[in-house]
Motif scaffolding. Structure first.
Motif, PDB file in Angstrom:
ATOM      1  N   GLN A   7       0.836  -1.199   0.000  1.00  0.00           N
ATOM      2  CA  GLN A   7       0.000   0.000   0.000  1.00  0.00           C
ATOM      3  C   GLN A   7       0.868   1.246   0.000  1.00  0.00           C
ATOM      4  O   GLN A   7       0.502   2.263  -0.533  1.00  0.00           O
ATOM      5  CB  GLN A   7      -0.896   0.003   1.249  1.00  0.00           C
ATOM      6  N   LEU A   9       3.432   3.603  -1.166  1.00  0.00           N
ATOM      7  CA  LEU A   9       4.159   3.863  -2.397  1.00  0.00           C
ATOM      8  C   LEU A   9       4.942   5.164  -2.262  1.00  0.00           C
ATOM      9  O   LEU A   9       5.081   5.907  -3.221  1.00  0.00           O
ATOM     10  CB  LEU A   9       3.191   3.948  -3.571  1.00  0.00           C
ATOM     11  N   LEU A  11       8.050   7.710  -2.003  1.00  0.00           N
ATOM     12  CA  LEU A  11       9.254   7.762  -2.830  1.00  0.00           C
ATOM     13  C   LEU A  11      10.395   6.997  -2.184  1.00  0.00           C
ATOM     14  O   LEU A  11      11.072   6.183  -2.829  1.00  0.00           O
ATOM     15  CB  LEU A  11       9.627   9.228  -3.026  1.00  0.00           C
ATOM     16  N   LEU A  12      10.585   7.239  -0.887  1.00  0.00           N
ATOM     17  CA  LEU A  12      11.717   6.596  -0.210  1.00  0.00           C
ATOM     18  C   LEU A  12      11.543   5.093  -0.189  1.00  0.00           C
ATOM     19  O   LEU A  12      12.490   4.342  -0.374  1.00  0.00           O
ATOM     20  CB  LEU A  12      11.839   7.147   1.209  1.00  0.00           C
ATOM     21  N   LEU A  14       9.928   3.295  -2.351  1.00  0.00           N
ATOM     22  CA  LEU A  14      10.152   2.777  -3.703  1.00  0.00           C
ATOM     23  C   LEU A  14      11.636   2.662  -3.993  1.00  0.00           C
ATOM     24  O   LEU A  14      12.101   1.680  -4.556  1.00  0.00           O
ATOM     25  CB  LEU A  14       9.488   3.699  -4.724  1.00  0.00           C
ATOM     26  N   LEU A  30      22.434  10.295  -9.152  1.00  0.00           N
ATOM     27  CA  LEU A  30      22.458  11.310  -8.096  1.00  0.00           C
ATOM     28  C   LEU A  30      23.817  12.004  -8.059  1.00  0.00           C
ATOM     29  O   LEU A  30      23.898  13.238  -7.987  1.00  0.00           O
ATOM     30  CB  LEU A  30      22.151  10.639  -6.754  1.00  0.00           C
ATOM     31  N   ILE A 179      11.351   6.042 -11.494  1.00  0.00           N
ATOM     32  CA  ILE A 179      12.103   7.036 -10.723  1.00  0.00           C
ATOM     33  C   ILE A 179      13.488   7.238 -11.336  1.00  0.00           C
ATOM     34  O   ILE A 179      14.009   8.351 -11.377  1.00  0.00           O
ATOM     35  CB  ILE A 179      12.193   6.591  -9.252  1.00  0.00           C
TER      36      ILE A 179
END
Lengths: 226, 293
Positions: A7, A9, A11-12, A14, A30, A179
């Protein structure tokens, strides 16, 4: 990559749940992005500073100041001098080294060469790291795409083990994979913009330096002829 | 000398290297913060809604209006078909258990001890005056005789009372037994009625669901005059598969008939109650579809 339908989702989550290659790609992107932004800001400051100094020197020069005084100023405050000032210093220094009565042509030739050498060096300095920005701008989308393709590949491969495939099985994997593309674009877009901007800026400076060199040559030639 | 100076001049320190680094980090931090906190990452997928479509209410809708069936008249009341099922069965049992001891205590327990009490007292009181008489007329033989008679009478009375009491007890017990049996019978009947009602309820419910499912799949031919009715015989297999569909009574409009037939096949598998016992009710299904609702 797990196929558990989560459930959460964020960003971190993912990023942390992505597979190792995708994470590696993200890490590279990065670093590349950080580096490119660092160069963007550095170049911004350098070029802005350069334009300001060039403006000042041209202003000073065309106000009809004494060339010797200008030379003194350029060599004494060597750290505060701009590129144009250094070109002038190199040319005038070479010119004044020749004893009076020497061959006109050879004097002008060596003066020109000295100025040309300094100009090349200065331009080299101004254009440094611009190639890095160009590389980042063109390559980092591909790196991001590689990560995305890898992530989606894994996502679909794990889908084959599921009897009833729903979009919920692949959605997290695709999201995390995308991402990577987002990061690639985030690195690439500013790099491309900055590269184009700085390239045109340095081009303008180069033209100014070249025209100044021609004009200085004329001035010195007049001096020799006198 | 001056050439060396010029060369040296080119190595002037670049302005703002550190500042650029700080700014670059700042850009990334702010961007990541924007991504993490600014974007509304969906934490929960939208929940799918399950909607049961009913063309019309199933027939036994009355018991559903009463949320808790009051347990006093379990015979008349039709219990709830599904969840409330144990309640109407259990509660009558409780009540009957509570009621049973009450008549027993009234008819059996208190009466036998009371009645012997009264005659015993009377007998006790009666012999006392003769004792006082005894003292006035001291006749030992009479006295003995009287005493023996008295003892015999007492015994007789006692036995009689005992017999009476036993008789009464027996009667009361029989009465209670009869009552209990009656109640049990009523209860059983109520349970059976409830079960039957439940079955009928379930069957009606699923029949309504089947009809609703078929209706939802009918592509109605437009503009038929009146309200034609078509009837189909549907033979079902366990599991809801359709074995055969045959037209029983045509509506007179071939388009409507075939639309309904197609809809019946399309609604395979039909909803069937999970209880396989009830399948017999559905083996040969009569599907009647009205053109208008």
């Amino acid at each position: 990559m797990n196929t558990v339908v989560t459930q959460d989702l964020s960003l971190l989550y993912l990023i942390s749940s992505a597979s190792l290659p995708v994470q590696l790609v993200m890490l590279i992107l990065l670093l590349v992005s950080l580096l490119s932004w660092w160069f963007i800001f550095r170049k911004l400051f350098v070029i802005r500073h350069e334009i300001k100094q060039t403006d000042e020197f041209e202003d000073y020069f065309w106000r009809g100041a004494d060339l010797n005084a200008l030379y003194q100023r350029a060599t004494s405050s060597r750290y505060a001098s701009g590129s144009m000032e250094r070109i002038f210093a190199a040319g005038f220094g070479e010119f004044s080294k020749h004893p009076p009565g020497s061959d006109d042509k050879s004097v002008m030739e060596s003066t020109r060469r000295a100025m040309q050498a300094t100009y090349q060096r200065e331009m080299d300095k101004l254009e440094s790291h611009l190639s890095f920005l160009a590389t980042v701008g063109s390559v980092s989308p591909y790196i991001g795409l590689l990560g995305t393709v890898w992530g989606i590949m894994n996502s679909f491969r794990s889908l084959s083990n599921v009897a009833q495939a729903t979009i919920a099985h692949v959605a997290p994997g695709i999201a995390e994979a995308l991402i990577a593309t987002a990061m690639g674009l985030f690195a690439a877009i500013p790099a491309v913009i900055a590269y184009n901007r700085y390239a045109s800026d340095t081009e303008q400076l180069a033209t100014r330096f070249e025209s100044f060199m021609e004009e200085l040559t004329n001035v010195l030639q007049r001096r020799v002829a006198e | 000398m001056s050439a060396v100076d010029a060369v040296r001049n080119t190595s002037a320190p670049e302005p703002g290297v550190l500042r650029a680094g700080v700014l670059a980090v700042l850009v990334h931090v702010s961007f990541i913060a924007l991504m993490v906190f600014g974007l509304n990452w969906k934490a929960q997928p939208p929940e799918g809604m399950v909607v049961e479509l009913w063309q019309d209410l199933p027939q036994p809708a009355e018991p559903q209006e009463v949320p808790e069936p009051s347990p006093q008249p379990p015979v008349k009341e039709q219990p709830e078909p599904e969840k409330e099922q144990p309640e109407p069965v259990l509660e009558p049992v409780k009540e009957s258990v509570e009621q049973q001891p009450v008549p027993e205590s009234i008819s059996v327990a208190p009466s036998p001890p009371k009645k012997p009490d009264i005659p015993l007292k009377q007998e006790k009181e009666k012999p006392e005056p003769p004792e006082t008489v005894k003292e006035i007329k001291p006749d030992p033989e009479d006295l003995q005789k009287q005493a023996q008679e008295r003892i015999a009478a007492e015994k007789q009375a006692k036995e009689k009372a005992e017999a009476e009491r036993i008789q009464r007890e027996k009667e009361a017990e029989q009465e209670a037994q009869r009552k209990r049996e009656q109640e049990a019978k009523a209860k059983r009947e109520a349970q059976q009625a409830a079960a039957r009602a439940r079955v009928m309820n379930e069957v009606a419910k699923y029949k309504a669901m089947i009809l609703a499912k078929i209706r939802s799949r009918i592509v109605m031919p437009p503009d038929l005059p009146g309200n034609p009715v078509t009837e189909f015989n549907v033979t079902l297999l366990p599991g809801g598969d359709i074995l055969n569909v045959s037209l029983r009574r045509s509506s007179g409009y071939a388009a409507f008939d075939s639309a309904v037939e197609r809809a019946i096949y399309l609604s395979k598998p039909l909803p069937l109650p999970p209880d396989p016992v009830l399948f017999n009710e559905f083996r040969n299904l009569n599907v009647t579809v009205h053109y208008l609702e």
